[in-house]
Motif scaffolding. Structure first.
Motif, short mmCIF file in Angstrom:
data_model
loop_
_atom_site.label_atom_id
_atom_site.label_comp_id
_atom_site.label_asym_id
_atom_site.label_seq_id
_atom_site.Cartn_x
_atom_site.Cartn_y
_atom_site.Cartn_z
N ARG A 47 0.79 -1.21 0.00
CA ARG A 47 0.00 0.00 0.00
C ARG A 47 0.84 1.28 0.00
NH1 ARG A 47 -5.04 1.55 0.69
NH2 ARG A 47 -5.54 3.43 1.86
N LEU A 48 0.77 2.01 -1.08
CA LEU A 48 1.36 3.33 -1.18
C LEU A 48 2.82 3.38 -0.74
CD1 LEU A 48 -1.72 5.09 0.45
CD2 LEU A 48 -1.28 4.85 -2.00
N SER A 79 -6.84 -8.05 3.51
CA SER A 79 -5.87 -7.20 4.19
C SER A 79 -6.30 -5.73 4.24
CB SER A 79 -4.49 -7.35 3.58
OG SER A 79 -4.55 -7.19 2.19
N THR A 95 -6.90 -1.82 4.19
CA THR A 95 -5.94 -0.71 4.29
C THR A 95 -4.72 -1.03 5.15
OG1 THR A 95 -7.28 0.18 6.07
CG2 THR A 95 -7.56 1.18 3.90
N THR A 96 -4.64 -2.22 5.71
CA THR A 96 -3.42 -2.55 6.45
C THR A 96 -2.24 -2.71 5.51
OG1 THR A 96 -3.69 -4.96 6.37
CG2 THR A 96 -4.73 -3.82 8.21
N ASN A 134 -10.67 -0.47 6.17
CA ASN A 134 -9.89 -1.39 7.00
C ASN A 134 -10.73 -2.65 7.29
OD1 ASN A 134 -8.18 -2.66 8.76
ND2 ASN A 134 -7.76 -0.84 10.01
N HIS A 192 -9.79 -5.59 7.41
CA HIS A 192 -9.05 -6.54 8.24
C HIS A 192 -9.39 -6.36 9.72
CE1 HIS A 192 -5.79 -9.45 8.39
NE2 HIS A 192 -5.32 -8.82 9.45
N ARG A 193 -9.31 -5.12 10.13
CA ARG A 193 -9.63 -4.81 11.53
C ARG A 193 -11.11 -5.03 11.82
NH1 ARG A 193 -7.65 -1.05 15.36
NH2 ARG A 193 -9.15 -0.98 17.07
N TYR A 200 -11.94 2.10 11.52
CA TYR A 200 -11.25 1.35 12.56
C TYR A 200 -9.75 1.48 12.37
CZ TYR A 200 -15.52 -0.93 14.13
OH TYR A 200 -16.74 -1.18 14.65
N GLY A 201 -9.04 1.65 13.47
CA GLY A 201 -7.59 1.69 13.39
C GLY A 201 -7.01 3.05 13.09
N SER A 202 -7.86 4.07 12.89
CA SER A 202 -7.28 5.40 12.72
C SER A 202 -8.11 6.42 13.47
CB SER A 202 -7.18 5.77 11.23
OG SER A 202 -8.42 5.66 10.62
N HIS A 234 -10.57 9.30 4.65
CA HIS A 234 -10.51 9.73 3.26
C HIS A 234 -10.07 8.52 2.46
CE1 HIS A 234 -6.51 10.26 4.95
NE2 HIS A 234 -6.03 10.07 3.74
N LYS A 251 -7.86 6.70 -0.38
CA LYS A 251 -6.61 6.89 -1.07
C LYS A 251 -6.16 5.53 -1.56
CE LYS A 251 -2.46 9.64 -0.49
NZ LYS A 251 -1.68 10.46 0.42
#
Ligand code: SF4
Lengths: 267, 601
Positions: B58-59, B419, B421-422, B430, B432-433, B584-586, B591, B593
């Motif tokens: 990812r990125l 997986s 955004t992890t 996300n 995964h989360r 989740y997770g942030s 947004h 991306k």
């Protein structure tokens, strides 16, 4: 023929045992005092890392070294039970003071014991010696030094914390080489050829100046310092106050954005 | 006691097949160097990297994900131990079990990939052709060989197929990836949702029993999903390889190489029409049969695995009254056709496992599995088979102390999450989360013990691609973004009633559910089901009737359900509930991306 003494990074088990028999070595156990008192490698003296870190000014280190019966010529071997990281930090401190003959036991005390090798609970009588102070600033990086050096071409900054911590936050420009990468299954450092290939793949080679750092007191990065030394890289420095100081000074940091990598961890 | 075990442990069993080639590690390392020096253009390098099982991340151009293939899902103790070390050294200290019997190491520095390949090759494993336009990992049901409903064990055929196509020139540059799934029976595994799906079957002919397969072609999950078609009544085993080669040759020749979005074989089948495709395959097979030299045969190793209950010095047997044992037994074990033996499924959270847990697992396989190896499970998990029933309580206590004894592995409470955004470039949410969050909630509410929910499933993808297999879930989700004026929030399309068994169908879209409302919506569906179910309904059968519009309760269609659920999904204002606007997770506002896709799973 070169006059230079071969730099020895680690001492293998058999050599250490014969040096102990010959009484030609000072062994330093850097574990906690209560662990040391239970048992340790015969003839070893105890210098818990925490004790050293409480004040690691050259004058204090000199006193400690003297009291351990170490002078400029004494051959010193350091060990721990923490994959060599704590031992590395102590060994580096001795080097910084100007002591040249210091190396790490190639394995941990836990492994030493599981091999059934000799141990002891006797605390040796030590005769004090006199060590000089001959500082080697070329193996130390301070935050100011680092800040200017990392802009220079050819300087490689290495972060030895775990990958997730690195992704979360690191000193700009650093590359990630987690300390776990440095060991093999029974040795604190990989065999030389193996280490060379690994570092070479990462572009860590030649006469580049290489600065290592980790989370707080230069233990994990101390191990990395010795990993670099073990393959003969001549120009390694330890940023001994590491990321903890860097952050407390509010220096710039970098982060891997827009990804929730922590959620991949099963911890 | 632990040391007793250590002393008594005989040498672990090792894999019979070496999947690796030592020189590939050096080759990879050198190619990365050339690429960094600009002597290799980025498109060719990407193809090379994928061919060797390394995905982009990812990125982040400097990281890769290494996907380790476990053909037929088999993994041996020394291999698990090695992956434990590699995950600690080169990845994030955890490894990930995928839905297709791969183990993935994420966030690996590109320059370290070769070190992983080297480490894998020392224990006979490879990541070669785990990605790219190749034959991907050949799957086999983790119950093959132990399932009471199977005709025979398909594992040797899956291994032989994997062996035949790995590094085979004909499989190096297909129009697109190509997947084989072998299974044990209709109920277990996915044969209609893959390019080639195979169920073992037998028939009597002239007084002898002949082995063969039911073969399904052209299915698959994706942005657009299709259900596979059965090629013929019965494909005898000697035709298995000819059929596989014939299908691949047709795909190779006619598959769409231009349009990336439509180049899986299922599109070809769909565009051409099944009957035409079927005829083509049968004709092509006749040609293959006539023209292939006699040596082109599957190398099927039918020698049975040695089953030997590990003998331990310790006579400790564990207690069946220990806390949670009964619940774990119910949700995590499968009674094998072999008298007295169980297959144990270890629950993971969305497939993640720490390096330390892998280390423990490697020892437990040696101490408890009478076949001396493990199999990757159905749903991002791993199974130890041939555990003697008398050893189950002790195994449970061992798993418990390693944090591996969570309940519900074989139930609805173990959702699949890709997986997202992890690590995935294409992810919008996300997922995964979210899978982990749902699992925690289900276990907290003890829903793993609810028999009505047991056979249902929850599967989540972080974008419309289907790595999380949402299309075949009882309740499936795929990620996207929602918006209130200028503010975005993570959102999922919910689909209901998907299944992959004999009555395979894709889930029917119901409504969009904001990420932070997914759990309440699932719980509400369960409530509505409980109110309206018939005495011997389970959630899966009830939803099946609802989505097919044939239920006679108050809820007659997906629309009726939608009406009940809609109030739960209405977005609050950002000042009212800022958390709603973060995934989740942030902790920052959501947004979207994304980067360039390589179809990561
Ligand atoms: S591409 Fe696959 S892994 Fe990535 S978010 Fe979409 S479904 Fe998940």
């Amino acid at each position: 023929m070169s006059q230079e003494k071969v730099v020895k990074t680690t001492t293998d088990i058999d050599s250490l045992r014969s040096e102990i028999r010959d009484k030609s070595v000072r062994v330093i156990d850097v574990r906690r005092e209560e662990d040391y008192k239970k048992d340790h490698i015969p003839t070893a003296v105890n210098l818990p890392l925490a004790n050293l870190l409480s004040d690691d000014s050259p004058e204090r280190v000199q006193k400690l070294v003297n009291s351990m019966g170490i002078d400029d010529e004494t051959s010193v071997v350091v060990y721990d039970d923490t994959f060599g990281a704590l031992a590395s930090r102590v060994a580096w401190t001795l080097e910084y003071l100007g002591h040249s003959d210091v190396s790490l036991l190639e394995t941990t005390y836990g492994n030493w014991k599981s091999l059934g090798l000799e141990k002891d609970d006797v605390i040796p009588e030590i005769q004090k010696k006199e060590h000089s102070i001959n500082l080697r600033p070329e193996i130390l990086a301070t935050s100011d030094y680092l800040e200017s050096a990392k802009e220079k071409k050819g300087v490689i900054l290495v972060d030895n914390r775990e990958r997730l911590n690195y992704l979360e936050q690191h000193i700009p420009g650093a590359i990630s080489l987690p300390y776990r990468t440095l060991a093999s299954s029974d040795k604190i450092l990989r065999p030389k050829e193996d280490m060379k290939r690994l570092l070479d793949n990462r572009g860590i080679s030649g006469d580049s100046e290489i600065i290592t750092y980790c989370g707080s007191v230069g233990t994990l990065s101390g191990l990395a310092y010795y990993a670099l030394k073990s393959v003969g890289l001549p120009n390694a420095k330890l940023y001994v106050r590491s990321f903890k100081e860097w952050k407390s000074l509010s220096k710039p940091t970098e982060k891997q954005e827009d990804a929730n990598y922590w959620d991949l961890s099963a911890e | 006691m632990a040391s007793n075990l250590k002393q008594s442990r005989p040498k672990p069993k090792k894999g019979k097949i070496n999947w690796a080639r030592n020189q590939e590690a050096d080759f990879f390392a050198n190619t990365v160097k050339l690429y960094r020096q600009g002597k290799y253009d980025s498109d060719s390098f990407r193809r090379f990297r994928l061919q060797h099982g390394a995905y982009g991340t990812r990125l982040a151009d400097d990281y890769a994900m290494v996907r380790i293939k476990l053909p037929a899902g088999e993994i041996y103790p020394n291999q698990i131990e090695r992956i434990s070390q590699l995950s600690e050294q080169f990845s994030i200290g955890s490894a990930h079990f995928s839905t297709r019997e791969n183990i993935q190491l994420h966030w690996v520095v590109l320059e370290d990939v070769s070190e992983i390949l080297r480490g894998l090759s020392e224990v006979g494993l490879t990541s070669r052709e785990a990605c790219g336009n190749t034959v991907r990992n050949v799957m086999c049901s983790p119950l093959s060989g132990v399932c009471p409903d199977e005709e025979f064990d398909a594992t040797p055929y899956a291994l032989a197929t994997a062996r035949f196509f790995l590094r085979n020139p004909m499989a190096q540059n297909l129009p697109r990836k190509f997947k084989f799934n072998f299974t044990c029976c209709e109920k277990h595994g996915m044969v209609r949702m893959v390019d080639v799906g195979l169920i073992p079957q037998t028939r009597e002919q002239n007084g002898t029993t002949q082995k063969g397969f039911k073969i399904f072609l052209g299915g698959g999950l994706g942005n657009k999903s299709f259900v596979g078609h059965q090629l013929e009544e019965f494909t005898p085993e000697e035709d298995l390889l000819y059929t596989s080669i014939a299908v691949m040759r047709i795909f190779d020749r006619l598959g769409d190489r231009k349009n990336l979005a439509r180049n899986r074989m299922r599109y070809l089948v769909n565009d051409m029409g099944w009957e035409k495709f079927q005829n083509l395959v049968l004709k092509e097979r006749a040609i293959v049969r006539a023209t292939q030299s006699v040596v082109t045969r599957l190398n099927v190793d039918d020698t049975p695995n040695e089953i030997k209950r590990p003998i331990r010095v310790s006579d400790e047997s564990g207690s069946t009254t220990i806390d949670g044992y009964a619940r774990w037994l119910k949700g995590n074990t499968f009674k094998q056709k072999q008298q007295g033996y169980y297959s144990v499924f270890v629950t993971l959270e969305a497939g993640d496992i720490t390096s330390n847990q892998l280390h423990v697992l490697s020892e437990l396989i040696q101490d408890f599995s009478s076949e001396g190896l493990a199999r990757a499970g159905f749903s991002q998990n791993i199974s130890l088979r041939y555990v003697h029933e008398d050893d189950l309580p002790y195994l449970y206590t061992k798993l418990l102390s390693a944090g591996l004894a969570k309940s519900g592995s074989l139930t609805m409470s173990a959702p699949i999450g890709c997986s997202g955004t992890t690590s995935c470039n294409l992810a919008l949410t996300n997922s995964h989360r979210l899978a982990k969050e749902i699992q925690r909630k289900f276990l907290e509410l003890k829903l793993d013990e609810d028999d009505d929910l047991r056979d249902s499933s929850i599967k989540i993808s972080g974008c419309p691609n289907s790595c999380g297999q949402h299309g075949i879930a009882t309740i499936g989700f795929f990620g996207g973004g929602g918006r209130v004026d200028k503010d975005m929030y993570p959102n999922y399309m919910m689909q209901l009633g998907g299944r992959s068994d004999g009555e395979t169908m894709l889930g029917i879209s119901c409504l969009r559910v904001p990420a932070k409302r997914v759990i309440p919506v699932i719980l509400k569906i369960i409530d509505v089901f409980k109110e309206n179910k018939k005495p011997d309904d389970d959630l899966k059968s009830w939803i099946h009737r609802v989505v097919n519009g044939i239920d006679d309760s108050k809820i007659k269609s997906v629309n009726d359900l939608k009406e009940i659920l809609t109030p739960l999904t209405l977005p609050p204002s950002k000042t009212e509930d800022p958390d709603f606007y973060a995934d989740y997770g942030s902790d920052t506002s959501y947004h979207t991306k994304t980067g360039k896709g390589e179809c990561a799973a």
